[in-house]
Motif scaffolding. Structure first.
Motif, PDB file in Angstrom:
ATOM      1  N   ARG A   1     -11.854  -0.439 -57.371  1.00  0.00           N
ATOM      2  CA  ARG A   1     -11.890   0.781 -58.164  1.00  0.00           C
ATOM      3  C   ARG A   1     -10.656   1.622 -57.847  1.00  0.00           C
ATOM      4  NH1 ARG A   1     -17.255   4.471 -58.610  1.00  0.00           N
ATOM      5  NH2 ARG A   1     -16.665   5.490 -60.531  1.00  0.00           N
ATOM      6  N   ASN A   2     -10.021   2.145 -58.896  1.00  0.00           N
ATOM      7  CA  ASN A   2      -8.907   3.066 -58.726  1.00  0.00           C
ATOM      8  C   ASN A   2      -9.539   4.453 -58.636  1.00  0.00           C
ATOM      9  OD1 ASN A   2      -6.867   5.001 -59.288  1.00  0.00           O
ATOM     10  ND2 ASN A   2      -5.599   3.425 -60.232  1.00  0.00           N
ATOM     11  N   GLN A   3      -9.795   4.883 -57.408  1.00  0.00           N
ATOM     12  CA  GLN A   3     -10.531   6.130 -57.176  1.00  0.00           C
ATOM     13  C   GLN A   3      -9.806   7.349 -57.741  1.00  0.00           C
ATOM     14  OE1 GLN A   3     -13.487   5.484 -56.610  1.00  0.00           O
ATOM     15  NE2 GLN A   3     -13.986   5.522 -54.450  1.00  0.00           N
ATOM     16  N   LYS A   4      -8.500   7.384 -57.564  1.00  0.00           N
ATOM     17  CA  LYS A   4      -7.746   8.558 -58.011  1.00  0.00           C
ATOM     18  C   LYS A   4      -7.791   8.702 -59.538  1.00  0.00           C
ATOM     19  CE  LYS A   4      -3.392  10.989 -57.511  1.00  0.00           C
ATOM     20  NZ  LYS A   4      -2.024  10.966 -57.016  1.00  0.00           N
ATOM     21  N   LEU A   5      -7.490   7.618 -60.261  1.00  0.00           N
ATOM     22  CA  LEU A   5      -7.505   7.688 -61.721  1.00  0.00           C
ATOM     23  C   LEU A   5      -8.929   7.876 -62.243  1.00  0.00           C
ATOM     24  CD1 LEU A   5      -5.951   7.703 -64.355  1.00  0.00           C
ATOM     25  CD2 LEU A   5      -5.975   5.195 -64.326  1.00  0.00           C
ATOM     26  N   THR A   6      -9.907   7.237 -61.602  1.00  0.00           N
ATOM     27  CA  THR A   6     -11.308   7.434 -62.000  1.00  0.00           C
ATOM     28  C   THR A   6     -11.671   8.907 -61.898  1.00  0.00           C
ATOM     29  OG1 THR A   6     -12.030   5.208 -61.384  1.00  0.00           O
ATOM     30  CG2 THR A   6     -13.716   6.906 -61.441  1.00  0.00           C
ATOM     31  N   GLY A   7     -11.307   9.541 -60.788  1.00  0.00           N
ATOM     32  CA  GLY A   7     -11.625  10.957 -60.594  1.00  0.00           C
ATOM     33  C   GLY A   7     -11.003  11.862 -61.637  1.00  0.00           C
TER      34      GLY A   7
ATOM     35  N   THR B   1      -1.742  -6.534 -61.997  1.00  0.00           N
ATOM     36  CA  THR B   1      -1.356  -6.052 -63.320  1.00  0.00           C
ATOM     37  C   THR B   1      -2.547  -5.917 -64.275  1.00  0.00           C
ATOM     38  OG1 THR B   1      -0.866  -8.297 -64.058  1.00  0.00           O
ATOM     39  CG2 THR B   1       0.985  -7.009 -63.153  1.00  0.00           C
ATOM     40  N   THR B   2      -3.759  -6.043 -63.762  1.00  0.00           N
ATOM     41  CA  THR B   2      -4.946  -5.877 -64.605  1.00  0.00           C
ATOM     42  C   THR B   2      -5.543  -4.498 -64.386  1.00  0.00           C
ATOM     43  OG1 THR B   2      -5.428  -8.245 -64.496  1.00  0.00           O
ATOM     44  CG2 THR B   2      -7.216  -6.815 -65.190  1.00  0.00           C
ATOM     45  N   LEU B   3      -5.709  -3.771 -65.465  1.00  0.00           N
ATOM     46  CA  LEU B   3      -6.305  -2.431 -65.449  1.00  0.00           C
ATOM     47  C   LEU B   3      -7.511  -2.463 -66.365  1.00  0.00           C
ATOM     48  CD1 LEU B   3      -5.909   0.628 -64.627  1.00  0.00           C
ATOM     49  CD2 LEU B   3      -4.777   0.880 -66.834  1.00  0.00           C
ATOM     50  N   GLN B   4      -8.661  -2.041 -65.842  1.00  0.00           N
ATOM     51  CA  GLN B   4      -9.878  -2.050 -66.649  1.00  0.00           C
ATOM     52  C   GLN B   4     -10.488  -0.661 -66.702  1.00  0.00           C
ATOM     53  OE1 GLN B   4     -12.158  -5.182 -64.669  1.00  0.00           O
ATOM     54  NE2 GLN B   4     -11.600  -6.573 -66.327  1.00  0.00           N
ATOM     55  N   LEU B   5     -10.789  -0.229 -67.928  1.00  0.00           N
ATOM     56  CA  LEU B   5     -11.506   1.021 -68.137  1.00  0.00           C
ATOM     57  C   LEU B   5     -12.951   0.650 -68.448  1.00  0.00           C
ATOM     58  CD1 LEU B   5      -9.002   2.963 -70.434  1.00  0.00           C
ATOM     59  CD2 LEU B   5      -9.175   3.033 -67.966  1.00  0.00           C
ATOM     60  N   ASP B   6     -13.852   0.980 -67.539  1.00  0.00           N
ATOM     61  CA  ASP B   6     -15.276   0.733 -67.753  1.00  0.00           C
ATOM     62  C   ASP B   6     -15.866   1.927 -68.480  1.00  0.00           C
ATOM     63  OD1 ASP B   6     -15.124  -1.683 -66.351  1.00  0.00           O
ATOM     64  OD2 ASP B   6     -15.595  -0.715 -64.444  1.00  0.00           O
ATOM     65  N   MET B   7     -16.581   1.656 -69.556  1.00  0.00           N
ATOM     66  CA  MET B   7     -17.150   2.715 -70.382  1.00  0.00           C
ATOM     67  C   MET B   7     -18.632   2.919 -70.055  1.00  0.00           C
ATOM     68  SD  MET B   7     -14.552   3.571 -72.028  1.00  0.00           S
ATOM     69  CE  MET B   7     -12.965   2.923 -72.451  1.00  0.00           C
ATOM     70  N   GLU B   8     -19.125   4.089 -70.386  1.00  0.00           N
ATOM     71  CA  GLU B   8     -20.527   4.408 -70.126  1.00  0.00           C
ATOM     72  C   GLU B   8     -21.489   3.520 -70.895  1.00  0.00           C
ATOM     73  OE1 GLU B   8     -21.139   8.629 -70.601  1.00  0.00           O
ATOM     74  OE2 GLU B   8     -20.059   9.065 -68.742  1.00  0.00           O
ATOM     75  N   ASP B   9     -21.053   2.956 -72.024  1.00  0.00           N
ATOM     76  CA  ASP B   9     -21.936   2.085 -72.810  1.00  0.00           C
ATOM     77  C   ASP B   9     -21.968   0.652 -72.274  1.00  0.00           C
ATOM     78  OD1 ASP B   9     -19.525   0.951 -73.616  1.00  0.00           O
ATOM     79  OD2 ASP B   9     -19.776   1.430 -75.742  1.00  0.00           O
ATOM     80  N   GLY B  10     -21.267   0.390 -71.162  1.00  0.00           N
ATOM     81  CA  GLY B  10     -21.256  -0.934 -70.552  1.00  0.00           C
ATOM     82  C   GLY B  10     -20.084  -1.803 -70.963  1.00  0.00           C
ATOM     83  N   SER B  11     -19.315  -1.389 -71.937  1.00  0.00           N
ATOM     84  CA  SER B  11     -18.151  -2.166 -72.364  1.00  0.00           C
ATOM     85  C   SER B  11     -16.970  -1.906 -71.421  1.00  0.00           C
ATOM     86  CB  SER B  11     -17.759  -1.827 -73.806  1.00  0.00           C
ATOM     87  OG  SER B  11     -17.346  -0.479 -73.896  1.00  0.00           O
TER      88      SER B  11
ATOM     89  N   ALA C   1     -15.473   4.546 -65.184  1.00  0.00           N
ATOM     90  CA  ALA C   1     -14.689   4.206 -63.992  1.00  0.00           C
ATOM     91  C   ALA C   1     -13.451   3.419 -64.394  1.00  0.00           C
ATOM     92  CB  ALA C   1     -15.541   3.379 -63.025  1.00  0.00           C
ATOM     93  N   VAL C   2     -12.485   3.373 -63.486  1.00  0.00           N
ATOM     94  CA  VAL C   2     -11.266   2.600 -63.689  1.00  0.00           C
ATOM     95  C   VAL C   2     -11.146   1.626 -62.524  1.00  0.00           C
ATOM     96  CG1 VAL C   2      -8.757   2.683 -63.936  1.00  0.00           C
ATOM     97  CG2 VAL C   2     -10.154   4.561 -64.809  1.00  0.00           C
ATOM     98  N   ARG C   3     -10.879   0.361 -62.846  1.00  0.00           N
ATOM     99  CA  ARG C   3     -10.653  -0.657 -61.825  1.00  0.00           C
ATOM    100  C   ARG C   3      -9.266  -1.250 -62.042  1.00  0.00           C
ATOM    101  NH1 ARG C   3     -14.613  -4.885 -62.648  1.00  0.00           N
ATOM    102  NH2 ARG C   3     -14.913  -4.057 -64.724  1.00  0.00           N
ATOM    103  N   GLN C   4      -8.635  -1.617 -60.918  1.00  0.00           N
ATOM    104  CA  GLN C   4      -7.269  -2.117 -61.020  1.00  0.00           C
ATOM    105  C   GLN C   4      -7.001  -3.127 -59.920  1.00  0.00           C
ATOM    106  OE1 GLN C   4      -4.424   1.052 -60.967  1.00  0.00           O
ATOM    107  NE2 GLN C   4      -2.804  -0.213 -61.792  1.00  0.00           N
ATOM    108  N   SER C   5      -6.342  -4.227 -60.303  1.00  0.00           N
ATOM    109  CA  SER C   5      -5.913  -5.247 -59.358  1.00  0.00           C
ATOM    110  C   SER C   5      -4.648  -5.888 -59.906  1.00  0.00           C
ATOM    111  CB  SER C   5      -7.001  -6.301 -59.167  1.00  0.00           C
ATOM    112  OG  SER C   5      -6.564  -7.316 -58.293  1.00  0.00           O
TER     113      SER C   5
END
Length: 97
Positions: free
Chosen positions: A3-9, A61-71, A55-59
């Protein structure tokens, strides 16, 4: 993926108003008027509309934006760092990586 804590926040709870592909970058505009620009290696074929960021996850060069609807919006950034820029509705820098 970590999880990218800073960007998630910073963007958690913001709702996407539009996604605009622009050559080698994707501009995400949120309903509060803020804009996030992400330099990508390629624009995804099926860009979702709307959605609220959970939430935002990152590893690498992959960046993922997790949405509240589960997508999840998965993006391949151009580089592992220095690809994300977020400005508020007044153009003030909120996040840079």
């Amino acid at each position: 993926m970590a999880r990218n804590q800073k960007l998630t926040g910073v963007i958690q709870g913001r709702t996407i108003a539009s996604l605009q592909p622009q050559d080698v970058q994707l501009q995400i505009t949120f309903t509060d008027g803020s804009k996030m620009t992400i330099r990508v290696s390629e624009i995804p074929q099926n860009l979702p509309t709307g959605g609220t960021v959970r939430a935002v996850r990152q590893s690498g060069t992959t960046l993922q934006l997790d949405m509240e609807d589960g997508s999840t919006l998965t993006l391949q950034t151009a580089e592992a760092t220095s690809c994300v820029l977020l400005r508020d509705k007044n153009g003030v820098l909120e996040y840079a990586d």
